[in-house]
Design a protein around this motif. Structure first.
Motif, PDB file in Angstrom:
ATOM      1  N   SER A  88       0.842  -1.192   0.000  1.00 54.49           N
ATOM      2  CA  SER A  88       0.000   0.000   0.000  1.00 54.49           C
ATOM      3  C   SER A  88       0.884   1.251   0.000  1.00 54.49           C
ATOM      4  O   SER A  88       1.861   1.328   0.745  1.00 54.49           O
ATOM      5  CB  SER A  88      -0.910  -0.007   1.231  1.00 54.49           C
ATOM      6  N   THR A  90       0.992   5.464   0.304  1.00 51.43           N
ATOM      7  CA  THR A  90       0.230   6.590   0.818  1.00 51.43           C
ATOM      8  C   THR A  90       1.051   7.875   0.796  1.00 51.43           C
ATOM      9  O   THR A  90       2.272   7.853   1.032  1.00 51.43           O
ATOM     10  CB  THR A  90      -0.269   6.328   2.255  1.00 51.43           C
ATOM     11  N   SER A  91       0.357   8.959   0.511  1.00 55.97           N
ATOM     12  CA  SER A  91       1.023  10.267   0.470  1.00 55.97           C
ATOM     13  C   SER A  91       1.499  10.699   1.851  1.00 55.97           C
ATOM     14  O   SER A  91       2.335  11.589   1.975  1.00 55.97           O
ATOM     15  CB  SER A  91       0.054  11.319  -0.088  1.00 55.97           C
ATOM     16  N   LYS A  92       0.997  10.058   2.882  1.00 55.86           N
ATOM     17  CA  LYS A  92       1.387  10.415   4.248  1.00 55.86           C
ATOM     18  C   LYS A  92       2.863  10.121   4.499  1.00 55.86           C
ATOM     19  O   LYS A  92       3.561  10.894   5.167  1.00 55.86           O
ATOM     20  CB  LYS A  92       0.521   9.652   5.248  1.00 55.86           C
ATOM     21  N   THR A 165      -3.819   9.347  -8.266  1.00 60.34           N
ATOM     22  CA  THR A 165      -4.906   9.273  -7.296  1.00 60.34           C
ATOM     23  C   THR A 165      -4.874  10.494  -6.395  1.00 60.34           C
ATOM     24  O   THR A 165      -3.837  11.180  -6.292  1.00 60.34           O
ATOM     25  CB  THR A 165      -4.801   7.990  -6.439  1.00 60.34           C
ATOM     26  N   GLY A 167      -6.636  12.155  -2.542  1.00 64.01           N
ATOM     27  CA  GLY A 167      -7.450  11.936  -1.358  1.00 64.01           C
ATOM     28  C   GLY A 167      -8.723  12.756  -1.407  1.00 64.01           C
ATOM     29  O   GLY A 167      -8.797  13.796  -2.084  1.00 64.01           O
ATOM     30  N   GLU A 198      -8.143  14.325   2.844  1.00 61.96           N
ATOM     31  CA  GLU A 198      -7.609  12.998   3.143  1.00 61.96           C
ATOM     32  C   GLU A 198      -6.280  12.749   2.411  1.00 61.96           C
ATOM     33  O   GLU A 198      -5.950  13.412   1.425  1.00 61.96           O
ATOM     34  CB  GLU A 198      -8.619  11.931   2.733  1.00 61.96           C
ATOM     35  N   HIS A 199      -5.539  11.772   2.928  1.00 61.05           N
ATOM     36  CA  HIS A 199      -4.311  11.341   2.261  1.00 61.05           C
ATOM     37  C   HIS A 199      -4.665  10.587   0.967  1.00 61.05           C
ATOM     38  O   HIS A 199      -5.720   9.946   0.877  1.00 61.05           O
ATOM     39  CB  HIS A 199      -3.495  10.414   3.164  1.00 61.05           C
ATOM     40  N   ILE A 201      -4.126   7.458  -1.381  1.00 63.21           N
ATOM     41  CA  ILE A 201      -3.718   6.077  -1.107  1.00 63.21           C
ATOM     42  C   ILE A 201      -3.885   5.210  -2.353  1.00 63.21           C
ATOM     43  O   ILE A 201      -4.906   5.278  -3.047  1.00 63.21           O
ATOM     44  CB  ILE A 201      -4.550   5.472   0.046  1.00 63.21           C
ATOM     45  N   THR A 203      -3.786   1.190  -3.021  1.00 64.30           N
ATOM     46  CA  THR A 203      -3.771  -0.056  -2.257  1.00 64.30           C
ATOM     47  C   THR A 203      -2.866  -1.115  -2.894  1.00 64.30           C
ATOM     48  O   THR A 203      -2.556  -1.061  -4.093  1.00 64.30           O
ATOM     49  CB  THR A 203      -5.192  -0.631  -2.139  1.00 64.30           C
TER      50      THR A 203
END
Length: 221
Positions: A88, A90-92, A165, A167, A198-199, A201, A203
């Motif tokens: 996964s 994620t931009s986080k 993508t 968030g 939102e971040h 993501i 998957t």
């Protein structure tokens, strides 16, 4: 060298014994004949042995080359190829330009042979990334595949394999809080600025498609 020593010994023996001149001449003639004939036969034997060895080595080399010769298969530019993410994303936790790894989602076949196998490692990177921001703005992220490893270990350049993508944004919530604060709760008028989206993501197992960027030659046993 051994034959020369023997000749010298024979000459000394003939000189020491009292023999007639005719016998001396005959003995010397036999000694010279022995020295000239034996080395010649020995050299001929070595020559034959050398030729046999050379012939054997040549035949062996030819067989080895036939066994180990490579088959060259061409992968044409534009050949489609699918990839999937191995974890996964994620931009986080990611940053723009960060390297990522993917895997080939299905075999790539050329001339009836698998040239890029299922599960082969592909190299990619995070090409674009914007963190989520205040005001309800969600994060944005794009990944691309740069290259993949073929069955012979060579690196194949990939193009147009990208996935974007973003968030979910919370702009509606932020502006709603702003309106309520403006009308009724003046002390909270700045609270919408602290609302973040939102971040982004992607998957694990997400598939993205691309193409072989340029024609390549794959060598197979």
């Amino acid at each position: 060298m051994l034959l020369i020593i023997r000749f010298i010994n024979l000459f000394i023996m003939i000189s020491l014994f009292k023999v007639s001149s005719v016998r001396r001449v005959i003995a010397l003639f036999m000694a010279v004949l022995f020295i000239s004939v034996v080395p010649s036969a020995h050299a001929h034997s070595l020559a034959n042995l050398s030729e046999t060895q050379i012939s054997s080595r040549l035949n062996t080399n030819i067989k080895v080359r036939e066994i180990t010769s490579d088959i060259e298969i061409t992968i044409k530019a534009g050949t489609p190829i699918d990839f999937k993410t191995t974890e996964s994303l994620t931009s986080k936790s990611l940053t723009e330009g960060q390297a990522i790894k993917l895997k080939v989602a299905s075999d790539v076949i050329a001339d009836g042979k698998v040239v890029i196998g299922y599960g082969s490692i592909a190299k990619g990177k995070v090409s674009k990334l914007k963190k989520r921001k205040m005001g309800g703005n969600g994060a944005e992220m794009e990944i691309i595949v740069q290259s993949v490893q073929a069955v012979d270990g060579s690196s194949i350049v990939i193009e147009n394999a990208k996935l974007f993508t973003e968030g979910d944004d919370k702009k509606a919530l932020a502006w709603g809080l702003f309106a309520i604060s403006f009308l009724f709760l003046w002390p909270l008028i700045l609270s919408p600025l602290f609302v973040k989206g939102e971040h982004a993501i992607i998957t694990e197992g997400t598939v993205l498609s691309g193409h072989i960027a340029q024609t390549a030659i794959i060598k197979m046993k």
